[in-house]
Design a protein around this motif. Structure first.
Motif, short mmCIF file in Angstrom:
data_model
loop_
_atom_site.label_atom_id
_atom_site.label_comp_id
_atom_site.label_asym_id
_atom_site.label_seq_id
_atom_site.Cartn_x
_atom_site.Cartn_y
_atom_site.Cartn_z
N PHE A 1 19.67 50.52 82.67
CA PHE A 1 20.82 50.33 83.55
C PHE A 1 20.43 49.26 84.58
O PHE A 1 19.49 49.46 85.33
CB PHE A 1 21.18 51.62 84.28
N VAL B 1 15.42 53.16 81.18
CA VAL B 1 15.41 54.62 81.22
C VAL B 1 14.82 55.21 79.93
O VAL B 1 14.00 56.13 79.99
CB VAL B 1 16.85 55.16 81.45
N SER C 1 12.95 65.88 85.42
CA SER C 1 14.24 65.47 85.97
C SER C 1 14.26 63.95 86.08
O SER C 1 13.27 63.34 86.46
CB SER C 1 14.43 66.06 87.36
N GLY C 2 15.38 63.36 85.73
CA GLY C 2 15.51 61.91 85.84
C GLY C 2 14.85 61.15 84.71
O GLY C 2 14.74 59.93 84.76
N SER C 3 14.41 61.86 83.67
CA SER C 3 13.72 61.16 82.58
C SER C 3 14.71 60.59 81.55
O SER C 3 14.29 59.94 80.60
CB SER C 3 12.70 62.08 81.89
N GLY C 4 15.98 60.85 81.72
CA GLY C 4 16.94 60.23 80.80
C GLY C 4 17.51 61.18 79.78
O GLY C 4 18.09 60.75 78.78
N LYS C 5 17.40 62.48 80.02
CA LYS C 5 17.88 63.46 79.04
C LYS C 5 19.41 63.42 78.91
O LYS C 5 19.94 63.38 77.80
CB LYS C 5 17.41 64.88 79.43
N SER C 6 20.08 63.39 80.04
CA SER C 6 21.55 63.33 79.97
C SER C 6 22.01 61.98 79.39
O SER C 6 22.96 61.91 78.62
CB SER C 6 22.18 63.55 81.34
N THR C 7 21.29 60.93 79.74
CA THR C 7 21.59 59.61 79.19
C THR C 7 21.53 59.62 77.66
O THR C 7 22.37 59.05 76.98
CB THR C 7 20.59 58.57 79.74
N TYR D 1 27.85 55.84 76.03
CA TYR D 1 27.08 54.62 76.26
C TYR D 1 26.67 54.07 74.90
O TYR D 1 26.58 54.82 73.94
CB TYR D 1 25.78 54.91 77.03
N LYS E 1 10.10 58.35 83.38
CA LYS E 1 10.77 57.08 83.16
C LYS E 1 9.82 55.91 83.01
O LYS E 1 8.90 55.82 83.79
CB LYS E 1 11.70 56.84 84.36
N1 LIG Z 1 25.61 55.22 84.41
C1 LIG Z 1 24.45 54.99 85.00
N2 LIG Z 1 24.25 53.89 85.78
C2 LIG Z 1 23.06 53.64 86.37
N3 LIG Z 1 21.98 54.45 86.26
C3 LIG Z 1 22.11 55.56 85.51
C4 LIG Z 1 23.33 55.90 84.84
N4 LIG Z 1 23.14 57.07 84.15
C5 LIG Z 1 21.87 57.43 84.40
N5 LIG Z 1 21.24 56.53 85.18
C6 LIG Z 1 19.84 56.60 85.63
O1 LIG Z 1 19.04 56.97 84.53
C7 LIG Z 1 17.98 57.85 84.91
C8 LIG Z 1 18.00 59.09 84.06
O2 LIG Z 1 19.14 59.88 84.39
P1 LIG Z 1 19.53 61.16 83.55
O3 LIG Z 1 19.73 60.77 82.14
O4 LIG Z 1 20.67 61.80 84.25
O5 LIG Z 1 18.21 62.06 83.70
P2 LIG Z 1 17.97 63.61 83.38
O6 LIG Z 1 19.19 64.15 82.71
O7 LIG Z 1 16.75 63.64 82.52
O8 LIG Z 1 17.70 64.28 84.69
C9 LIG Z 1 18.17 58.10 86.39
O9 LIG Z 1 17.28 57.27 87.10
C10 LIG Z 1 19.61 57.70 86.66
O10 LIG Z 1 19.77 57.24 87.95
#
Ligand SMILES: Nc1ncnc2c1ncn2[C@@H]1O[C@H](COP(=O)(O)OP(=O)(O)O)[C@@H](O)[C@H]1O
Ligand SMILES: [Mg+2]
Length: 239
Positions: free
Chosen positions: A8, A13, A33-39, A48, A199
């Motif tokens: 991003f 990520v 947390s913040g490792s990109g799991k939801s991404t 995406y 990350k």
């Molecule tokens: N749409 C987006 N735009 C910019 N940064 C994003 C976006 N979605 C996620 N990120 C970044 O990607 C990283 C991983 O987020 P996320 O996938 O939510 O992590 P997790 O689910 O593992 O906690 C974070 O640093 C977050 O800020």
């Protein structure tokens, strides 16, 4: 997932991530947390598109394609103007008497009998999550993606919901990909666990979990379980 990379605004990520889920398999990804799991799920769900790499289902490339999976987001996303029952039934291509009976049965099994006609605002967070869950389990897609589905529940409800999910899953083995940062939950439920690094997320290690099915709750107190927990904990902590 084949060599998936996603950034991003220059912030990388996910890096060169590859893994697969077999049909009827329960795979869990654990990562900080913040490792990109939801991404990862947003990529699989087509919200995406990856910068590079391919996402395939049954051999077919599905980068950026929506609707191919069933996705339960981290916080329940119920439609506030629909009742519990209608949130479950009207979400997908499912309707008709057969589905309604099945939905009522699942609502009861989830401990929500009496709330069929309630609106989401009348439910606690945990109850909303259960409804969200039933909606996923009843969807027609072959892959169910669960994003930290138990994180808003207290420990006792969590265990109950895990057992509920297991009993339903063991009945009709859908393919499940779950993410969580809860190691015991991953161990108790999964056939395979994939450990992500921080990350940018890479795959650190994969574990096949040998506990027999149907899983017995008593395993969580066994030495073997504790040993597994230690292994995965150490892998996550990078020791
Ligand atoms: N749409 C987006 N735009 C910019 N940064 C994003 C976006 N979605 C996620 N990120 C970044 O990607 C990283 C991983 O987020 P996320 O996938 O939510 O992590 P997790 O689910 O593992 O906690 C974070 O640093 C977050 O800020
Ligand atoms: Mg997340």
């Amino acid at each position: 997932m084949e060599n998936i990379t996603k950034s991003f605004e220059g912030n990388k990520v996910l890096e060169e991530l590859s893994f697969h889920v077999n049909e009827g398999e329960f795979v869990t990804i654990v990562g900080p947390s913040g490792s990109g799991k939801s991404t990862l799920f947003h990529l699989i769900g087509g919200l995406y598109t990856p910068d590079s790499g391919d996402i395939r289902m049954d051999g077919e490339r599905m980068n950026g394609q929506r609707g191919a999976i069933s996705y339960t987001p981290q916080s329940p996303s119920l439609l506030p103007w629909r009742t519990v029952l209608d949130n479950i039934l009207l979400s997908g291509e499912i309707n008709g008497e057969k589905y309604e009976l099945e939905a009522l049965r699942m609502i009861e099994r989830a401990g929500l009998k009496g709330y069929e006609q309630a609106y989401p605002s009348e439910l606690s967070g945990g109850m909303q999550q259960r409804v969200s869950f039933i909606r996923s389990l009843m969807s027609p897609q072959s892959l169910i993606c669960l994003d930290e589905p138990f994180s808003s529940l207290d420990e006792f409800t969590r265990m109950e919901m895990q057992n509920w999910l297991l009993s339903i899953w063991e009945e009709n083995k859908r393919s499940i990909l779950m993410v969580t940062h809860h190691i015991e939950e991953a161990l108790y439920l999964s056939d395979r666990i994939i450990v992500l690094s921080g990350k940018p997320a890479k795959i650190k290690k994969e574990f096949s979990i040998p506990f027999p099915r149907p899983r017995q709750e008593s395993i969580i107190l066994s030495d073997e379980f504790l040993q597994w927990k230690r292994n995965i904990y150490n892998e996550l902590r990078g020791t």
